[in-house]
Design an enzyme around this catalytic site. Structure first.
Site, mmCIF file in Angstrom:
data_model
loop_
_atom_site.group_PDB
_atom_site.id
_atom_site.type_symbol
_atom_site.label_atom_id
_atom_site.label_comp_id
_atom_site.label_asym_id
_atom_site.label_seq_id
_atom_site.Cartn_x
_atom_site.Cartn_y
_atom_site.Cartn_z
ATOM 1 N N GLU A 1 -4.895 1.638 3.050
ATOM 2 C CA GLU A 1 -4.785 0.496 3.929
ATOM 3 C C GLU A 1 -4.466 0.771 5.474
ATOM 4 O O GLU A 1 -5.125 0.042 6.334
ATOM 5 C CB GLU A 1 -3.268 -0.275 3.611
ATOM 6 C CG GLU A 1 -3.207 -1.678 4.248
ATOM 7 C CD GLU A 1 -2.584 -1.726 5.589
ATOM 8 O OE1 GLU A 1 -2.470 -2.480 6.403
ATOM 9 O OE2 GLU A 1 -1.800 -0.454 6.021
ATOM 10 N N GLU A 2 -3.809 1.969 5.584
ATOM 11 C CA GLU A 2 -4.106 2.556 7.106
ATOM 12 C C GLU A 2 -5.144 2.884 7.756
ATOM 13 O O GLU A 2 -5.254 2.783 9.058
ATOM 14 C CB GLU A 2 -2.828 3.655 7.261
ATOM 15 C CG GLU A 2 -1.460 3.313 6.700
ATOM 16 C CD GLU A 2 -0.689 2.307 7.648
ATOM 17 O OE1 GLU A 2 -1.188 2.083 8.674
ATOM 18 O OE2 GLU A 2 0.416 2.288 7.327
ATOM 19 N N HIS B 1 4.711 4.176 11.888
ATOM 20 C CA HIS B 1 3.508 5.373 12.554
ATOM 21 C C HIS B 1 4.223 6.530 13.391
ATOM 22 O O HIS B 1 3.257 7.109 14.200
ATOM 23 C CB HIS B 1 2.294 4.654 13.069
ATOM 24 C CG HIS B 1 1.564 3.642 12.055
ATOM 25 N ND1 HIS B 1 0.641 3.015 12.580
ATOM 26 C CD2 HIS B 1 2.107 3.407 11.116
ATOM 27 C CE1 HIS B 1 0.071 2.291 11.728
ATOM 28 N NE2 HIS B 1 1.032 2.313 10.761
ATOM 29 N N HIS C 1 0.940 -1.142 0.037
ATOM 30 C CA HIS C 1 -0.007 0.058 -0.047
ATOM 31 C C HIS C 1 0.733 1.301 -0.015
ATOM 32 O O HIS C 1 1.939 1.186 0.649
ATOM 33 C CB HIS C 1 -0.842 -0.081 1.271
ATOM 34 C CG HIS C 1 -0.250 -0.023 2.713
ATOM 35 N ND1 HIS C 1 0.070 1.311 3.062
ATOM 36 C CD2 HIS C 1 -0.103 -1.073 3.497
ATOM 37 C CE1 HIS C 1 0.563 1.075 4.489
ATOM 38 N NE2 HIS C 1 0.612 -0.273 4.570
ATOM 39 N N ASP D 1 6.469 1.917 6.150
ATOM 40 C CA ASP D 1 4.936 1.363 6.247
ATOM 41 C C ASP D 1 4.324 2.214 5.344
ATOM 42 O O ASP D 1 3.492 3.011 5.597
ATOM 43 C CB ASP D 1 4.386 1.233 7.601
ATOM 44 C CG ASP D 1 3.071 0.608 7.733
ATOM 45 O OD1 ASP D 1 2.695 -0.158 6.612
ATOM 46 O OD2 ASP D 1 2.498 0.711 8.718
ATOM 47 N N ASP E 1 -0.222 4.541 1.068
ATOM 48 C CA ASP E 1 -0.758 5.459 1.919
ATOM 49 C C ASP E 1 0.074 5.341 3.118
ATOM 50 O O ASP E 1 0.546 4.187 3.484
ATOM 51 C CB ASP E 1 -2.118 5.496 2.129
ATOM 52 C CG ASP E 1 -2.566 4.290 3.157
ATOM 53 O OD1 ASP E 1 -2.115 3.050 2.688
ATOM 54 O OD2 ASP E 1 -3.362 4.192 3.982
ATOM 55 N N ASP F 1 4.434 -6.436 3.728
ATOM 56 C CA ASP F 1 3.925 -5.359 4.679
ATOM 57 C C ASP F 1 4.357 -5.667 6.195
ATOM 58 O O ASP F 1 3.663 -5.007 6.913
ATOM 59 C CB ASP F 1 2.485 -4.923 4.485
ATOM 60 C CG ASP F 1 1.908 -3.754 5.050
ATOM 61 O OD1 ASP F 1 2.713 -3.012 5.401
ATOM 62 O OD2 ASP F 1 0.765 -3.593 5.268
#
Length: 414
Positions: free
Chosen positions: A178-179, A383, A81, A144, A83, A201
């Protein structure tokens, strides 16, 4: 096998594009800025010679690397992903490269005294002597899952440049959002056309995951009655106190900060309230399906109990399932995990088979008919401002992708 500088350059070109998703948006992608990287990726796939490159109205990207063997091989895919998490700023990402890491503290931001230390982040020390890419302490990095994208793109380029490596048809897929839990929602499994796939991932080098949490979200709404506090005797009902009773009635040690491995939890992620109304949002997680259902039932029983105490409905709950443990879909095709395990060993990576304490596009895709284990992308501390990725881990992930393609073709050669 792959050039470190090529991986670094590609990765930095992706993470410096802001692609943060937005859970408050109902559009797909949830933010317009995700298109910036999506369009770039589609163009790069075309330039490197992949076929059937498409980007749909929701920014889902698909492409095909054709088979170069005469025998029939199952079509496999690799998915990541683009995003990044809304939990921390992804604007103006300014990566720092730490060459030949010496095992000591890394000063991410001297002015703000932000330090990435192995005393706190113990995993750092295993990368002594390697090259790390970190943040500057003011944003997340975006490994990520832009590390995963970098690895897939680099592997596809390598395979196009090395036709002596035999492989079947390979599909590539990149997704938005995805997040915020929507990465697979509009993924066209039939169009993708793979028999199975791998999401790139995971976190540290060696991770290989094919089981994850069963997941649900719960919204709890408590109704009170506001009356002037000077005249409130036997009249005022404070919704915040009822909320406190609800919170304290759930098992205190079954929360994220007290659980690990396959242990499930209740997580109070937000609370907003006043005397008249309080809203709680929980996420419910458990690897075991029966325990998962029991957790939801516990919350519903607690609501009924509190309402019975007040002899009226002062509290209501709405629970929605989000995704389920992909293990039940992977176990019947366990050979796809075994191929990845053998590929890691061939790349001199020790496989770490463990459950995901979270979710992945692969979980939803597995239940949509595309079995999809998860493989390491190499990053750590996702994150947040302490996020980093070793370049050597990304190199190993590229090797694993290439080896999976090669092993799958070998396995089905007659």
């Amino acid at each position: 096998m792959t050039n470190k500088q090529e991986i670094i350059n590609r990765f930095i070109s992706y993470v410096t594009i802001d692609t943060q998703s937005d859970p408050e948006s109902s559009s797909t992608p949830s933010t317009e800025k995700q298109w910036d990287l999506a369009n770039k990726l589609a163009e790069e796939l075309k330039e490197m010679g992949l076929q059937e490159v498409s980007i749909d109205e929701h920014a889902y990207i698909m492409a095909t690397l054709p088979s170069n063997v005469p025998h029939e091989v199952p079509v496999i895919g690799f998915i990541s992903h683009f995003d990044t998490s809304p939990d921390f700023s992804g604007t103006n990402v300014n990566p720092q490269i730490i060459e030949n890491y010496n095992g000591e503290d890394i000063i991410l931001n001297k002015e703000k005294d932000i330090i990435l230390s192995p005393d706190y982040f113990e995993d750092l020390i295993q990368y002594k002597g390697q090259n790390l890419i970190t943040t500057d302490g003011t944003t997340l990095l975006g490994a990520d899952d832009k590390a995963g994208i970098t690895e897939i793109m680099t592997a596809m380029k390598y395979l196009t440049e090395h036709p002596e490596i035999k492989h079947g048809t390979i599909k590539v897929g990149f997704t938005p959002d995805e997040e915020i839990g929507r990465g697979a929602h509009k993924f066209d499994v039939e169009k993708f056309g793979a028999e199975w796939a791998y999401t790139m991932d995971g976190s540290q080098v060696g991770e290989l995951e094919f089981e994850n949490f069963n997941a649900a979200g719960a919204d709890v709404i408590i109704k009170g009655k506001s009356v002037h506090p000077g005249y409130a005797k036997d009249k005022l009902v404070n919704s915040m106190y009822i909320a406190q009773d609800f919170i304290n009635s759930l098992p205190r040690l079954e929360t994220p900060e007290h659980t690990e491995d396959r242990q499930g939890f209740f997580h109070l992620s937000s609370i907003k309230g006043d005397v008249e109304e309080t809203k709680l949002h929980y996420i419910i997680r458990d690897h075991d399906r029966n325990h998962f259902e029991a957790r939801k039932e516990m919350m519903q029983d607690l609501v009924a109990e509190i309402n019975a105490q007040y002899e009226k409905e002062v509290i209501e709950i709405k629970i929605e399932d989000q995704y389920f443990n992909m293990r039940e879909k992977i176990e019947p095709v366990q050979h796809i995990v075994e191929i990845a395990k053998i590929a890691m060993e061939a790349a001199e990576v020790e496989p770490i088979l463990k459950p995901i304490r979270g979710g992945t596009d692969g979980a939803q895709l597995s239940f949509m008919g595309l079995p999809c284990p998860n493989i390491f992308a190499g990053g750590h501390n996702f994150h947040g401002k302490y996020e980093y990725v070793p370049v050597e881990s990304m190199q190993k992930a590229v090797e694993v992708i290439v080896k999976i393609a090669e092993l799958t073709a070998e396995k089905y050669r007659r």
